[in-house]
Design a protein around this motif. Structure first.
Motif, PDB file in Angstrom:
ATOM      1  N   THR A 123       0.732  -1.209   0.073  1.00 52.28           N
ATOM      2  CA  THR A 123       0.104  -0.094  -0.094  1.00 52.28           C
ATOM      3  C   THR A 123       0.852   1.344   0.014  1.00 52.28           C
ATOM      4  OG1 THR A 123      -1.491  -1.112   1.332  1.00 52.28           O
ATOM      5  CG2 THR A 123      -1.973   1.142   0.945  1.00 52.28           C
TER       6      THR A 123
ATOM      7  N   THR B  93       1.009   4.271  -2.831  1.00 54.09           N
ATOM      8  CA  THR B  93       0.923   5.627  -2.383  1.00 54.09           C
ATOM      9  C   THR B  93       2.027   6.395  -2.981  1.00 54.09           C
ATOM     10  OG1 THR B  93      -0.056   5.022  -0.294  1.00 54.09           O
ATOM     11  CG2 THR B  93       0.510   7.220  -0.460  1.00 54.09           C
TER      12      THR B  93
ATOM     13  N   VAL C  42      -7.394   5.331   3.391  1.00 50.51           N
ATOM     14  CA  VAL C  42      -7.193   5.182   2.010  1.00 50.51           C
ATOM     15  C   VAL C  42      -8.266   5.113   1.123  1.00 50.51           C
ATOM     16  CG1 VAL C  42      -6.349   3.155   0.460  1.00 50.51           C
ATOM     17  CG2 VAL C  42      -5.038   3.612   2.768  1.00 50.51           C
TER      18      VAL C  42
ATOM     19  N   THR D  31      -3.829  12.466   1.807  1.00 52.58           N
ATOM     20  CA  THR D  31      -2.648  11.743   2.023  1.00 52.58           C
ATOM     21  C   THR D  31      -1.958  11.350   3.127  1.00 52.58           C
ATOM     22  OG1 THR D  31      -1.301  13.328   1.070  1.00 52.58           O
ATOM     23  CG2 THR D  31      -2.006  11.838  -0.578  1.00 52.58           C
TER      24      THR D  31
ATOM     25  N   ALA E 160      -4.283   5.486  -6.441  1.00 47.95           N
ATOM     26  CA  ALA E 160      -5.056   5.338  -5.288  1.00 47.95           C
ATOM     27  C   ALA E 160      -5.964   4.445  -5.047  1.00 47.95           C
ATOM     28  CB  ALA E 160      -5.594   7.078  -5.140  1.00 47.95           C
TER      29      ALA E 160
ATOM     30  N   ALA F  87      -4.311   1.341  -4.150  1.00 51.14           N
ATOM     31  CA  ALA F  87      -3.581   1.446  -2.663  1.00 51.14           C
ATOM     32  C   ALA F  87      -5.056   0.786  -2.194  1.00 51.14           C
ATOM     33  CB  ALA F  87      -3.471   2.735  -2.387  1.00 51.14           C
TER      34      ALA F  87
END
Length: 417
Positions: free
Chosen positions: A246, A250, A309, A342, A405, A408
């Motif tokens: 993950t 990112t 997330v 983020t 994204a 993720a």
């Protein structure tokens, strides 16, 4: 009249209630963590050592391209340094966990500073190109300065999860601030003084800050016995590999966003504003990180991480919409909003890394997370560059960070993060 006034009972004037110090109460979580002895000193020294992280690569590119006239060579040299850092970073962190921050981080920093100075001299005196690659590769021993500070917070606040959350939020905001100010300072030095000025200043700040940081022995985490520290590699710990995946996704957001934004600004004739657009994203992330630290975490960390997330994946849809349907002004707003997603994800993810890594391997675990970020940044930069050239318009390139994204989110949902 005098007797009358003297006979009157004396009453105190009404006392007005003091104004409520809402601002002080709002910042109480941060005031509480910095009330610990030594925290302000090691934080200031660490920020001084961390600022060069946003300066070194930009300074190297400007210095090499300015003297050799080749951005291709400058990019290849910095890419080599990135690959070397990915390999040497966990090894350096393992030595720090085994021997302590002061004993291991200072020599590693000295070697990295020598590499930067060697690069400066090789560029200045026209040494062969291969010396540039060798010199910049030597800077890969630079310790993960943010990880060193987080390790101290984790030790000092080991019995207070809420305070650790606040400290991690502050450190994430500090990361964003350093990567926001570092390139600006490097560009200013290299363009207004001389091409080598940025590298020289970055090396000086790194060594000075690390020496001051290492001198704060009162807050340094104790070294765990070697038999315990070597019991198990962090890569084999349950739940950590999905977290690293993950983090890699990112990083791909960051890498692709930078390249696509530069291409978008160039296509719209506002190349000089590209840095401002990227700064808005970093500023939004820093602000969100500080605000997130004021909240008391509730529920399981895994569930909060997935929620953060998910919010990041949703807000990353804004830049492609703004770039294709709006203009630069709309994109600026979208980047600020997307950046605010983020920091909470990074803060929560780094907290999970800390909670699932043994104390004797904490620096190594956090450095692995940074290594995953660096790998994702490299992949995202390459993918973003390909998308800009292959797709019909630069605005469509923002589909790459949006896809990263989404990936993720899928990774965090599929595995037990």
């Amino acid at each position: 009249m005098i007797l009358f006034l003297a006979a009157r009972p004396v009453t105190a004037p009404p006392v007005r209630p003091a104004p409520r110090r809402s601002g002080r109460r709002l910042l109480a979580p941060y005031r509480r963590i910095f009330a610990h002895p030594g925290t302000r000193a090691f934080t200031a020294a660490n920020l001084l050592a961390r600022l060069p992280m946003g300066m070194l690569s930009v300074s190297a590119v400007l210095m090499i391209a300015g003297s050799r006239g080749s951005y291709a060579l400058a990019g290849a040299v910095t890419a080599t340094g990135l690959a070397a850092t990915a390999l040497a970073g966990p090894w350096t962190a393992r030595l720090i966990d085994r021997h302590g921050q002061a004993r291991a981080a200072v020599p590693a920093t000295a070697l990295a500073v020598l590499g930067s100075l060697s690069l400066l001299l090789c560029v200045h005196y026209g040494a062969p190109d291969w010396t540039l690659f060798a010199s910049y590769a030597a800077t890969a021993t630079t310790p993960n300065t943010g990880g060193l500070a987080r390790a101290r917070w984790a030790h000092l606040l080991r019995d207070d999860p809420a305070a650790r959350h606040t400290a991690n939020s502050f450190e994430q905001a500090a990361d964003e601030l350093c990567f926001l100010l570092g390139p600006v300072l490097a560009t200013l030095l290299c363009t207004t003084l001389f091409p080598e000025a940025g590298t020289a200043m970055a090396a000086s700040l790194l060594l000075t800050g690390m020496l001051l940081f290492a001198a704060q022995r009162g807050t340094e985490p104790p070294v765990v016995a070697r038999s315990t520290a070597r019991a198990r590699s962090p890569l084999r710990l349950p739940g950590l590999p999905p977290l690293l995946l993950t983090f890699g996704c990112t990083g791909a957001i960051f890498g692709s966003m930078e390249v696509v934004t530069l291409a978008y600004a160039d296509a719209h004739g506002i190349r000089s504003a590209a840095g401002a657009l990227l700064a808005l994203q970093a500023a939004g992330s820093a602000a969100a990180g500080l605000l997130y630290g004021l909240l008391r975490p509730t529920g399981r960390g895994t569930r909060r991480f997935r929620g953060c997330v998910g919010a990041m994946a949703a807000l990353m849809l804004l830049p492609p919409l703004a770039a294709t349907a709006g203009g630069p002004a709309a994109l600026a707003v979208a980047l600020t909003a997307a950046g605010m997603a983020t920091a909470p994800a990074m803060v929560t993810g780094m907290g999970l890394v800390q909670s699932r890594t043994p104390a004797g391997r904490l620096n190594e675990g956090m450095t692995l997370a940074v290594t995953a970020l660096l790998a994702g940044i490299a992949a995202g930069s390459a993918t973003g560059g390909w998308a800009v050239e292959q797709l019909s318009g630069p605005g469509l390139g923002y589909a790459v960070p949006a896809a990263a994204a989404a990936l993720a989110l899928a990774t965090s949902l599929r595995h037990r993060a």
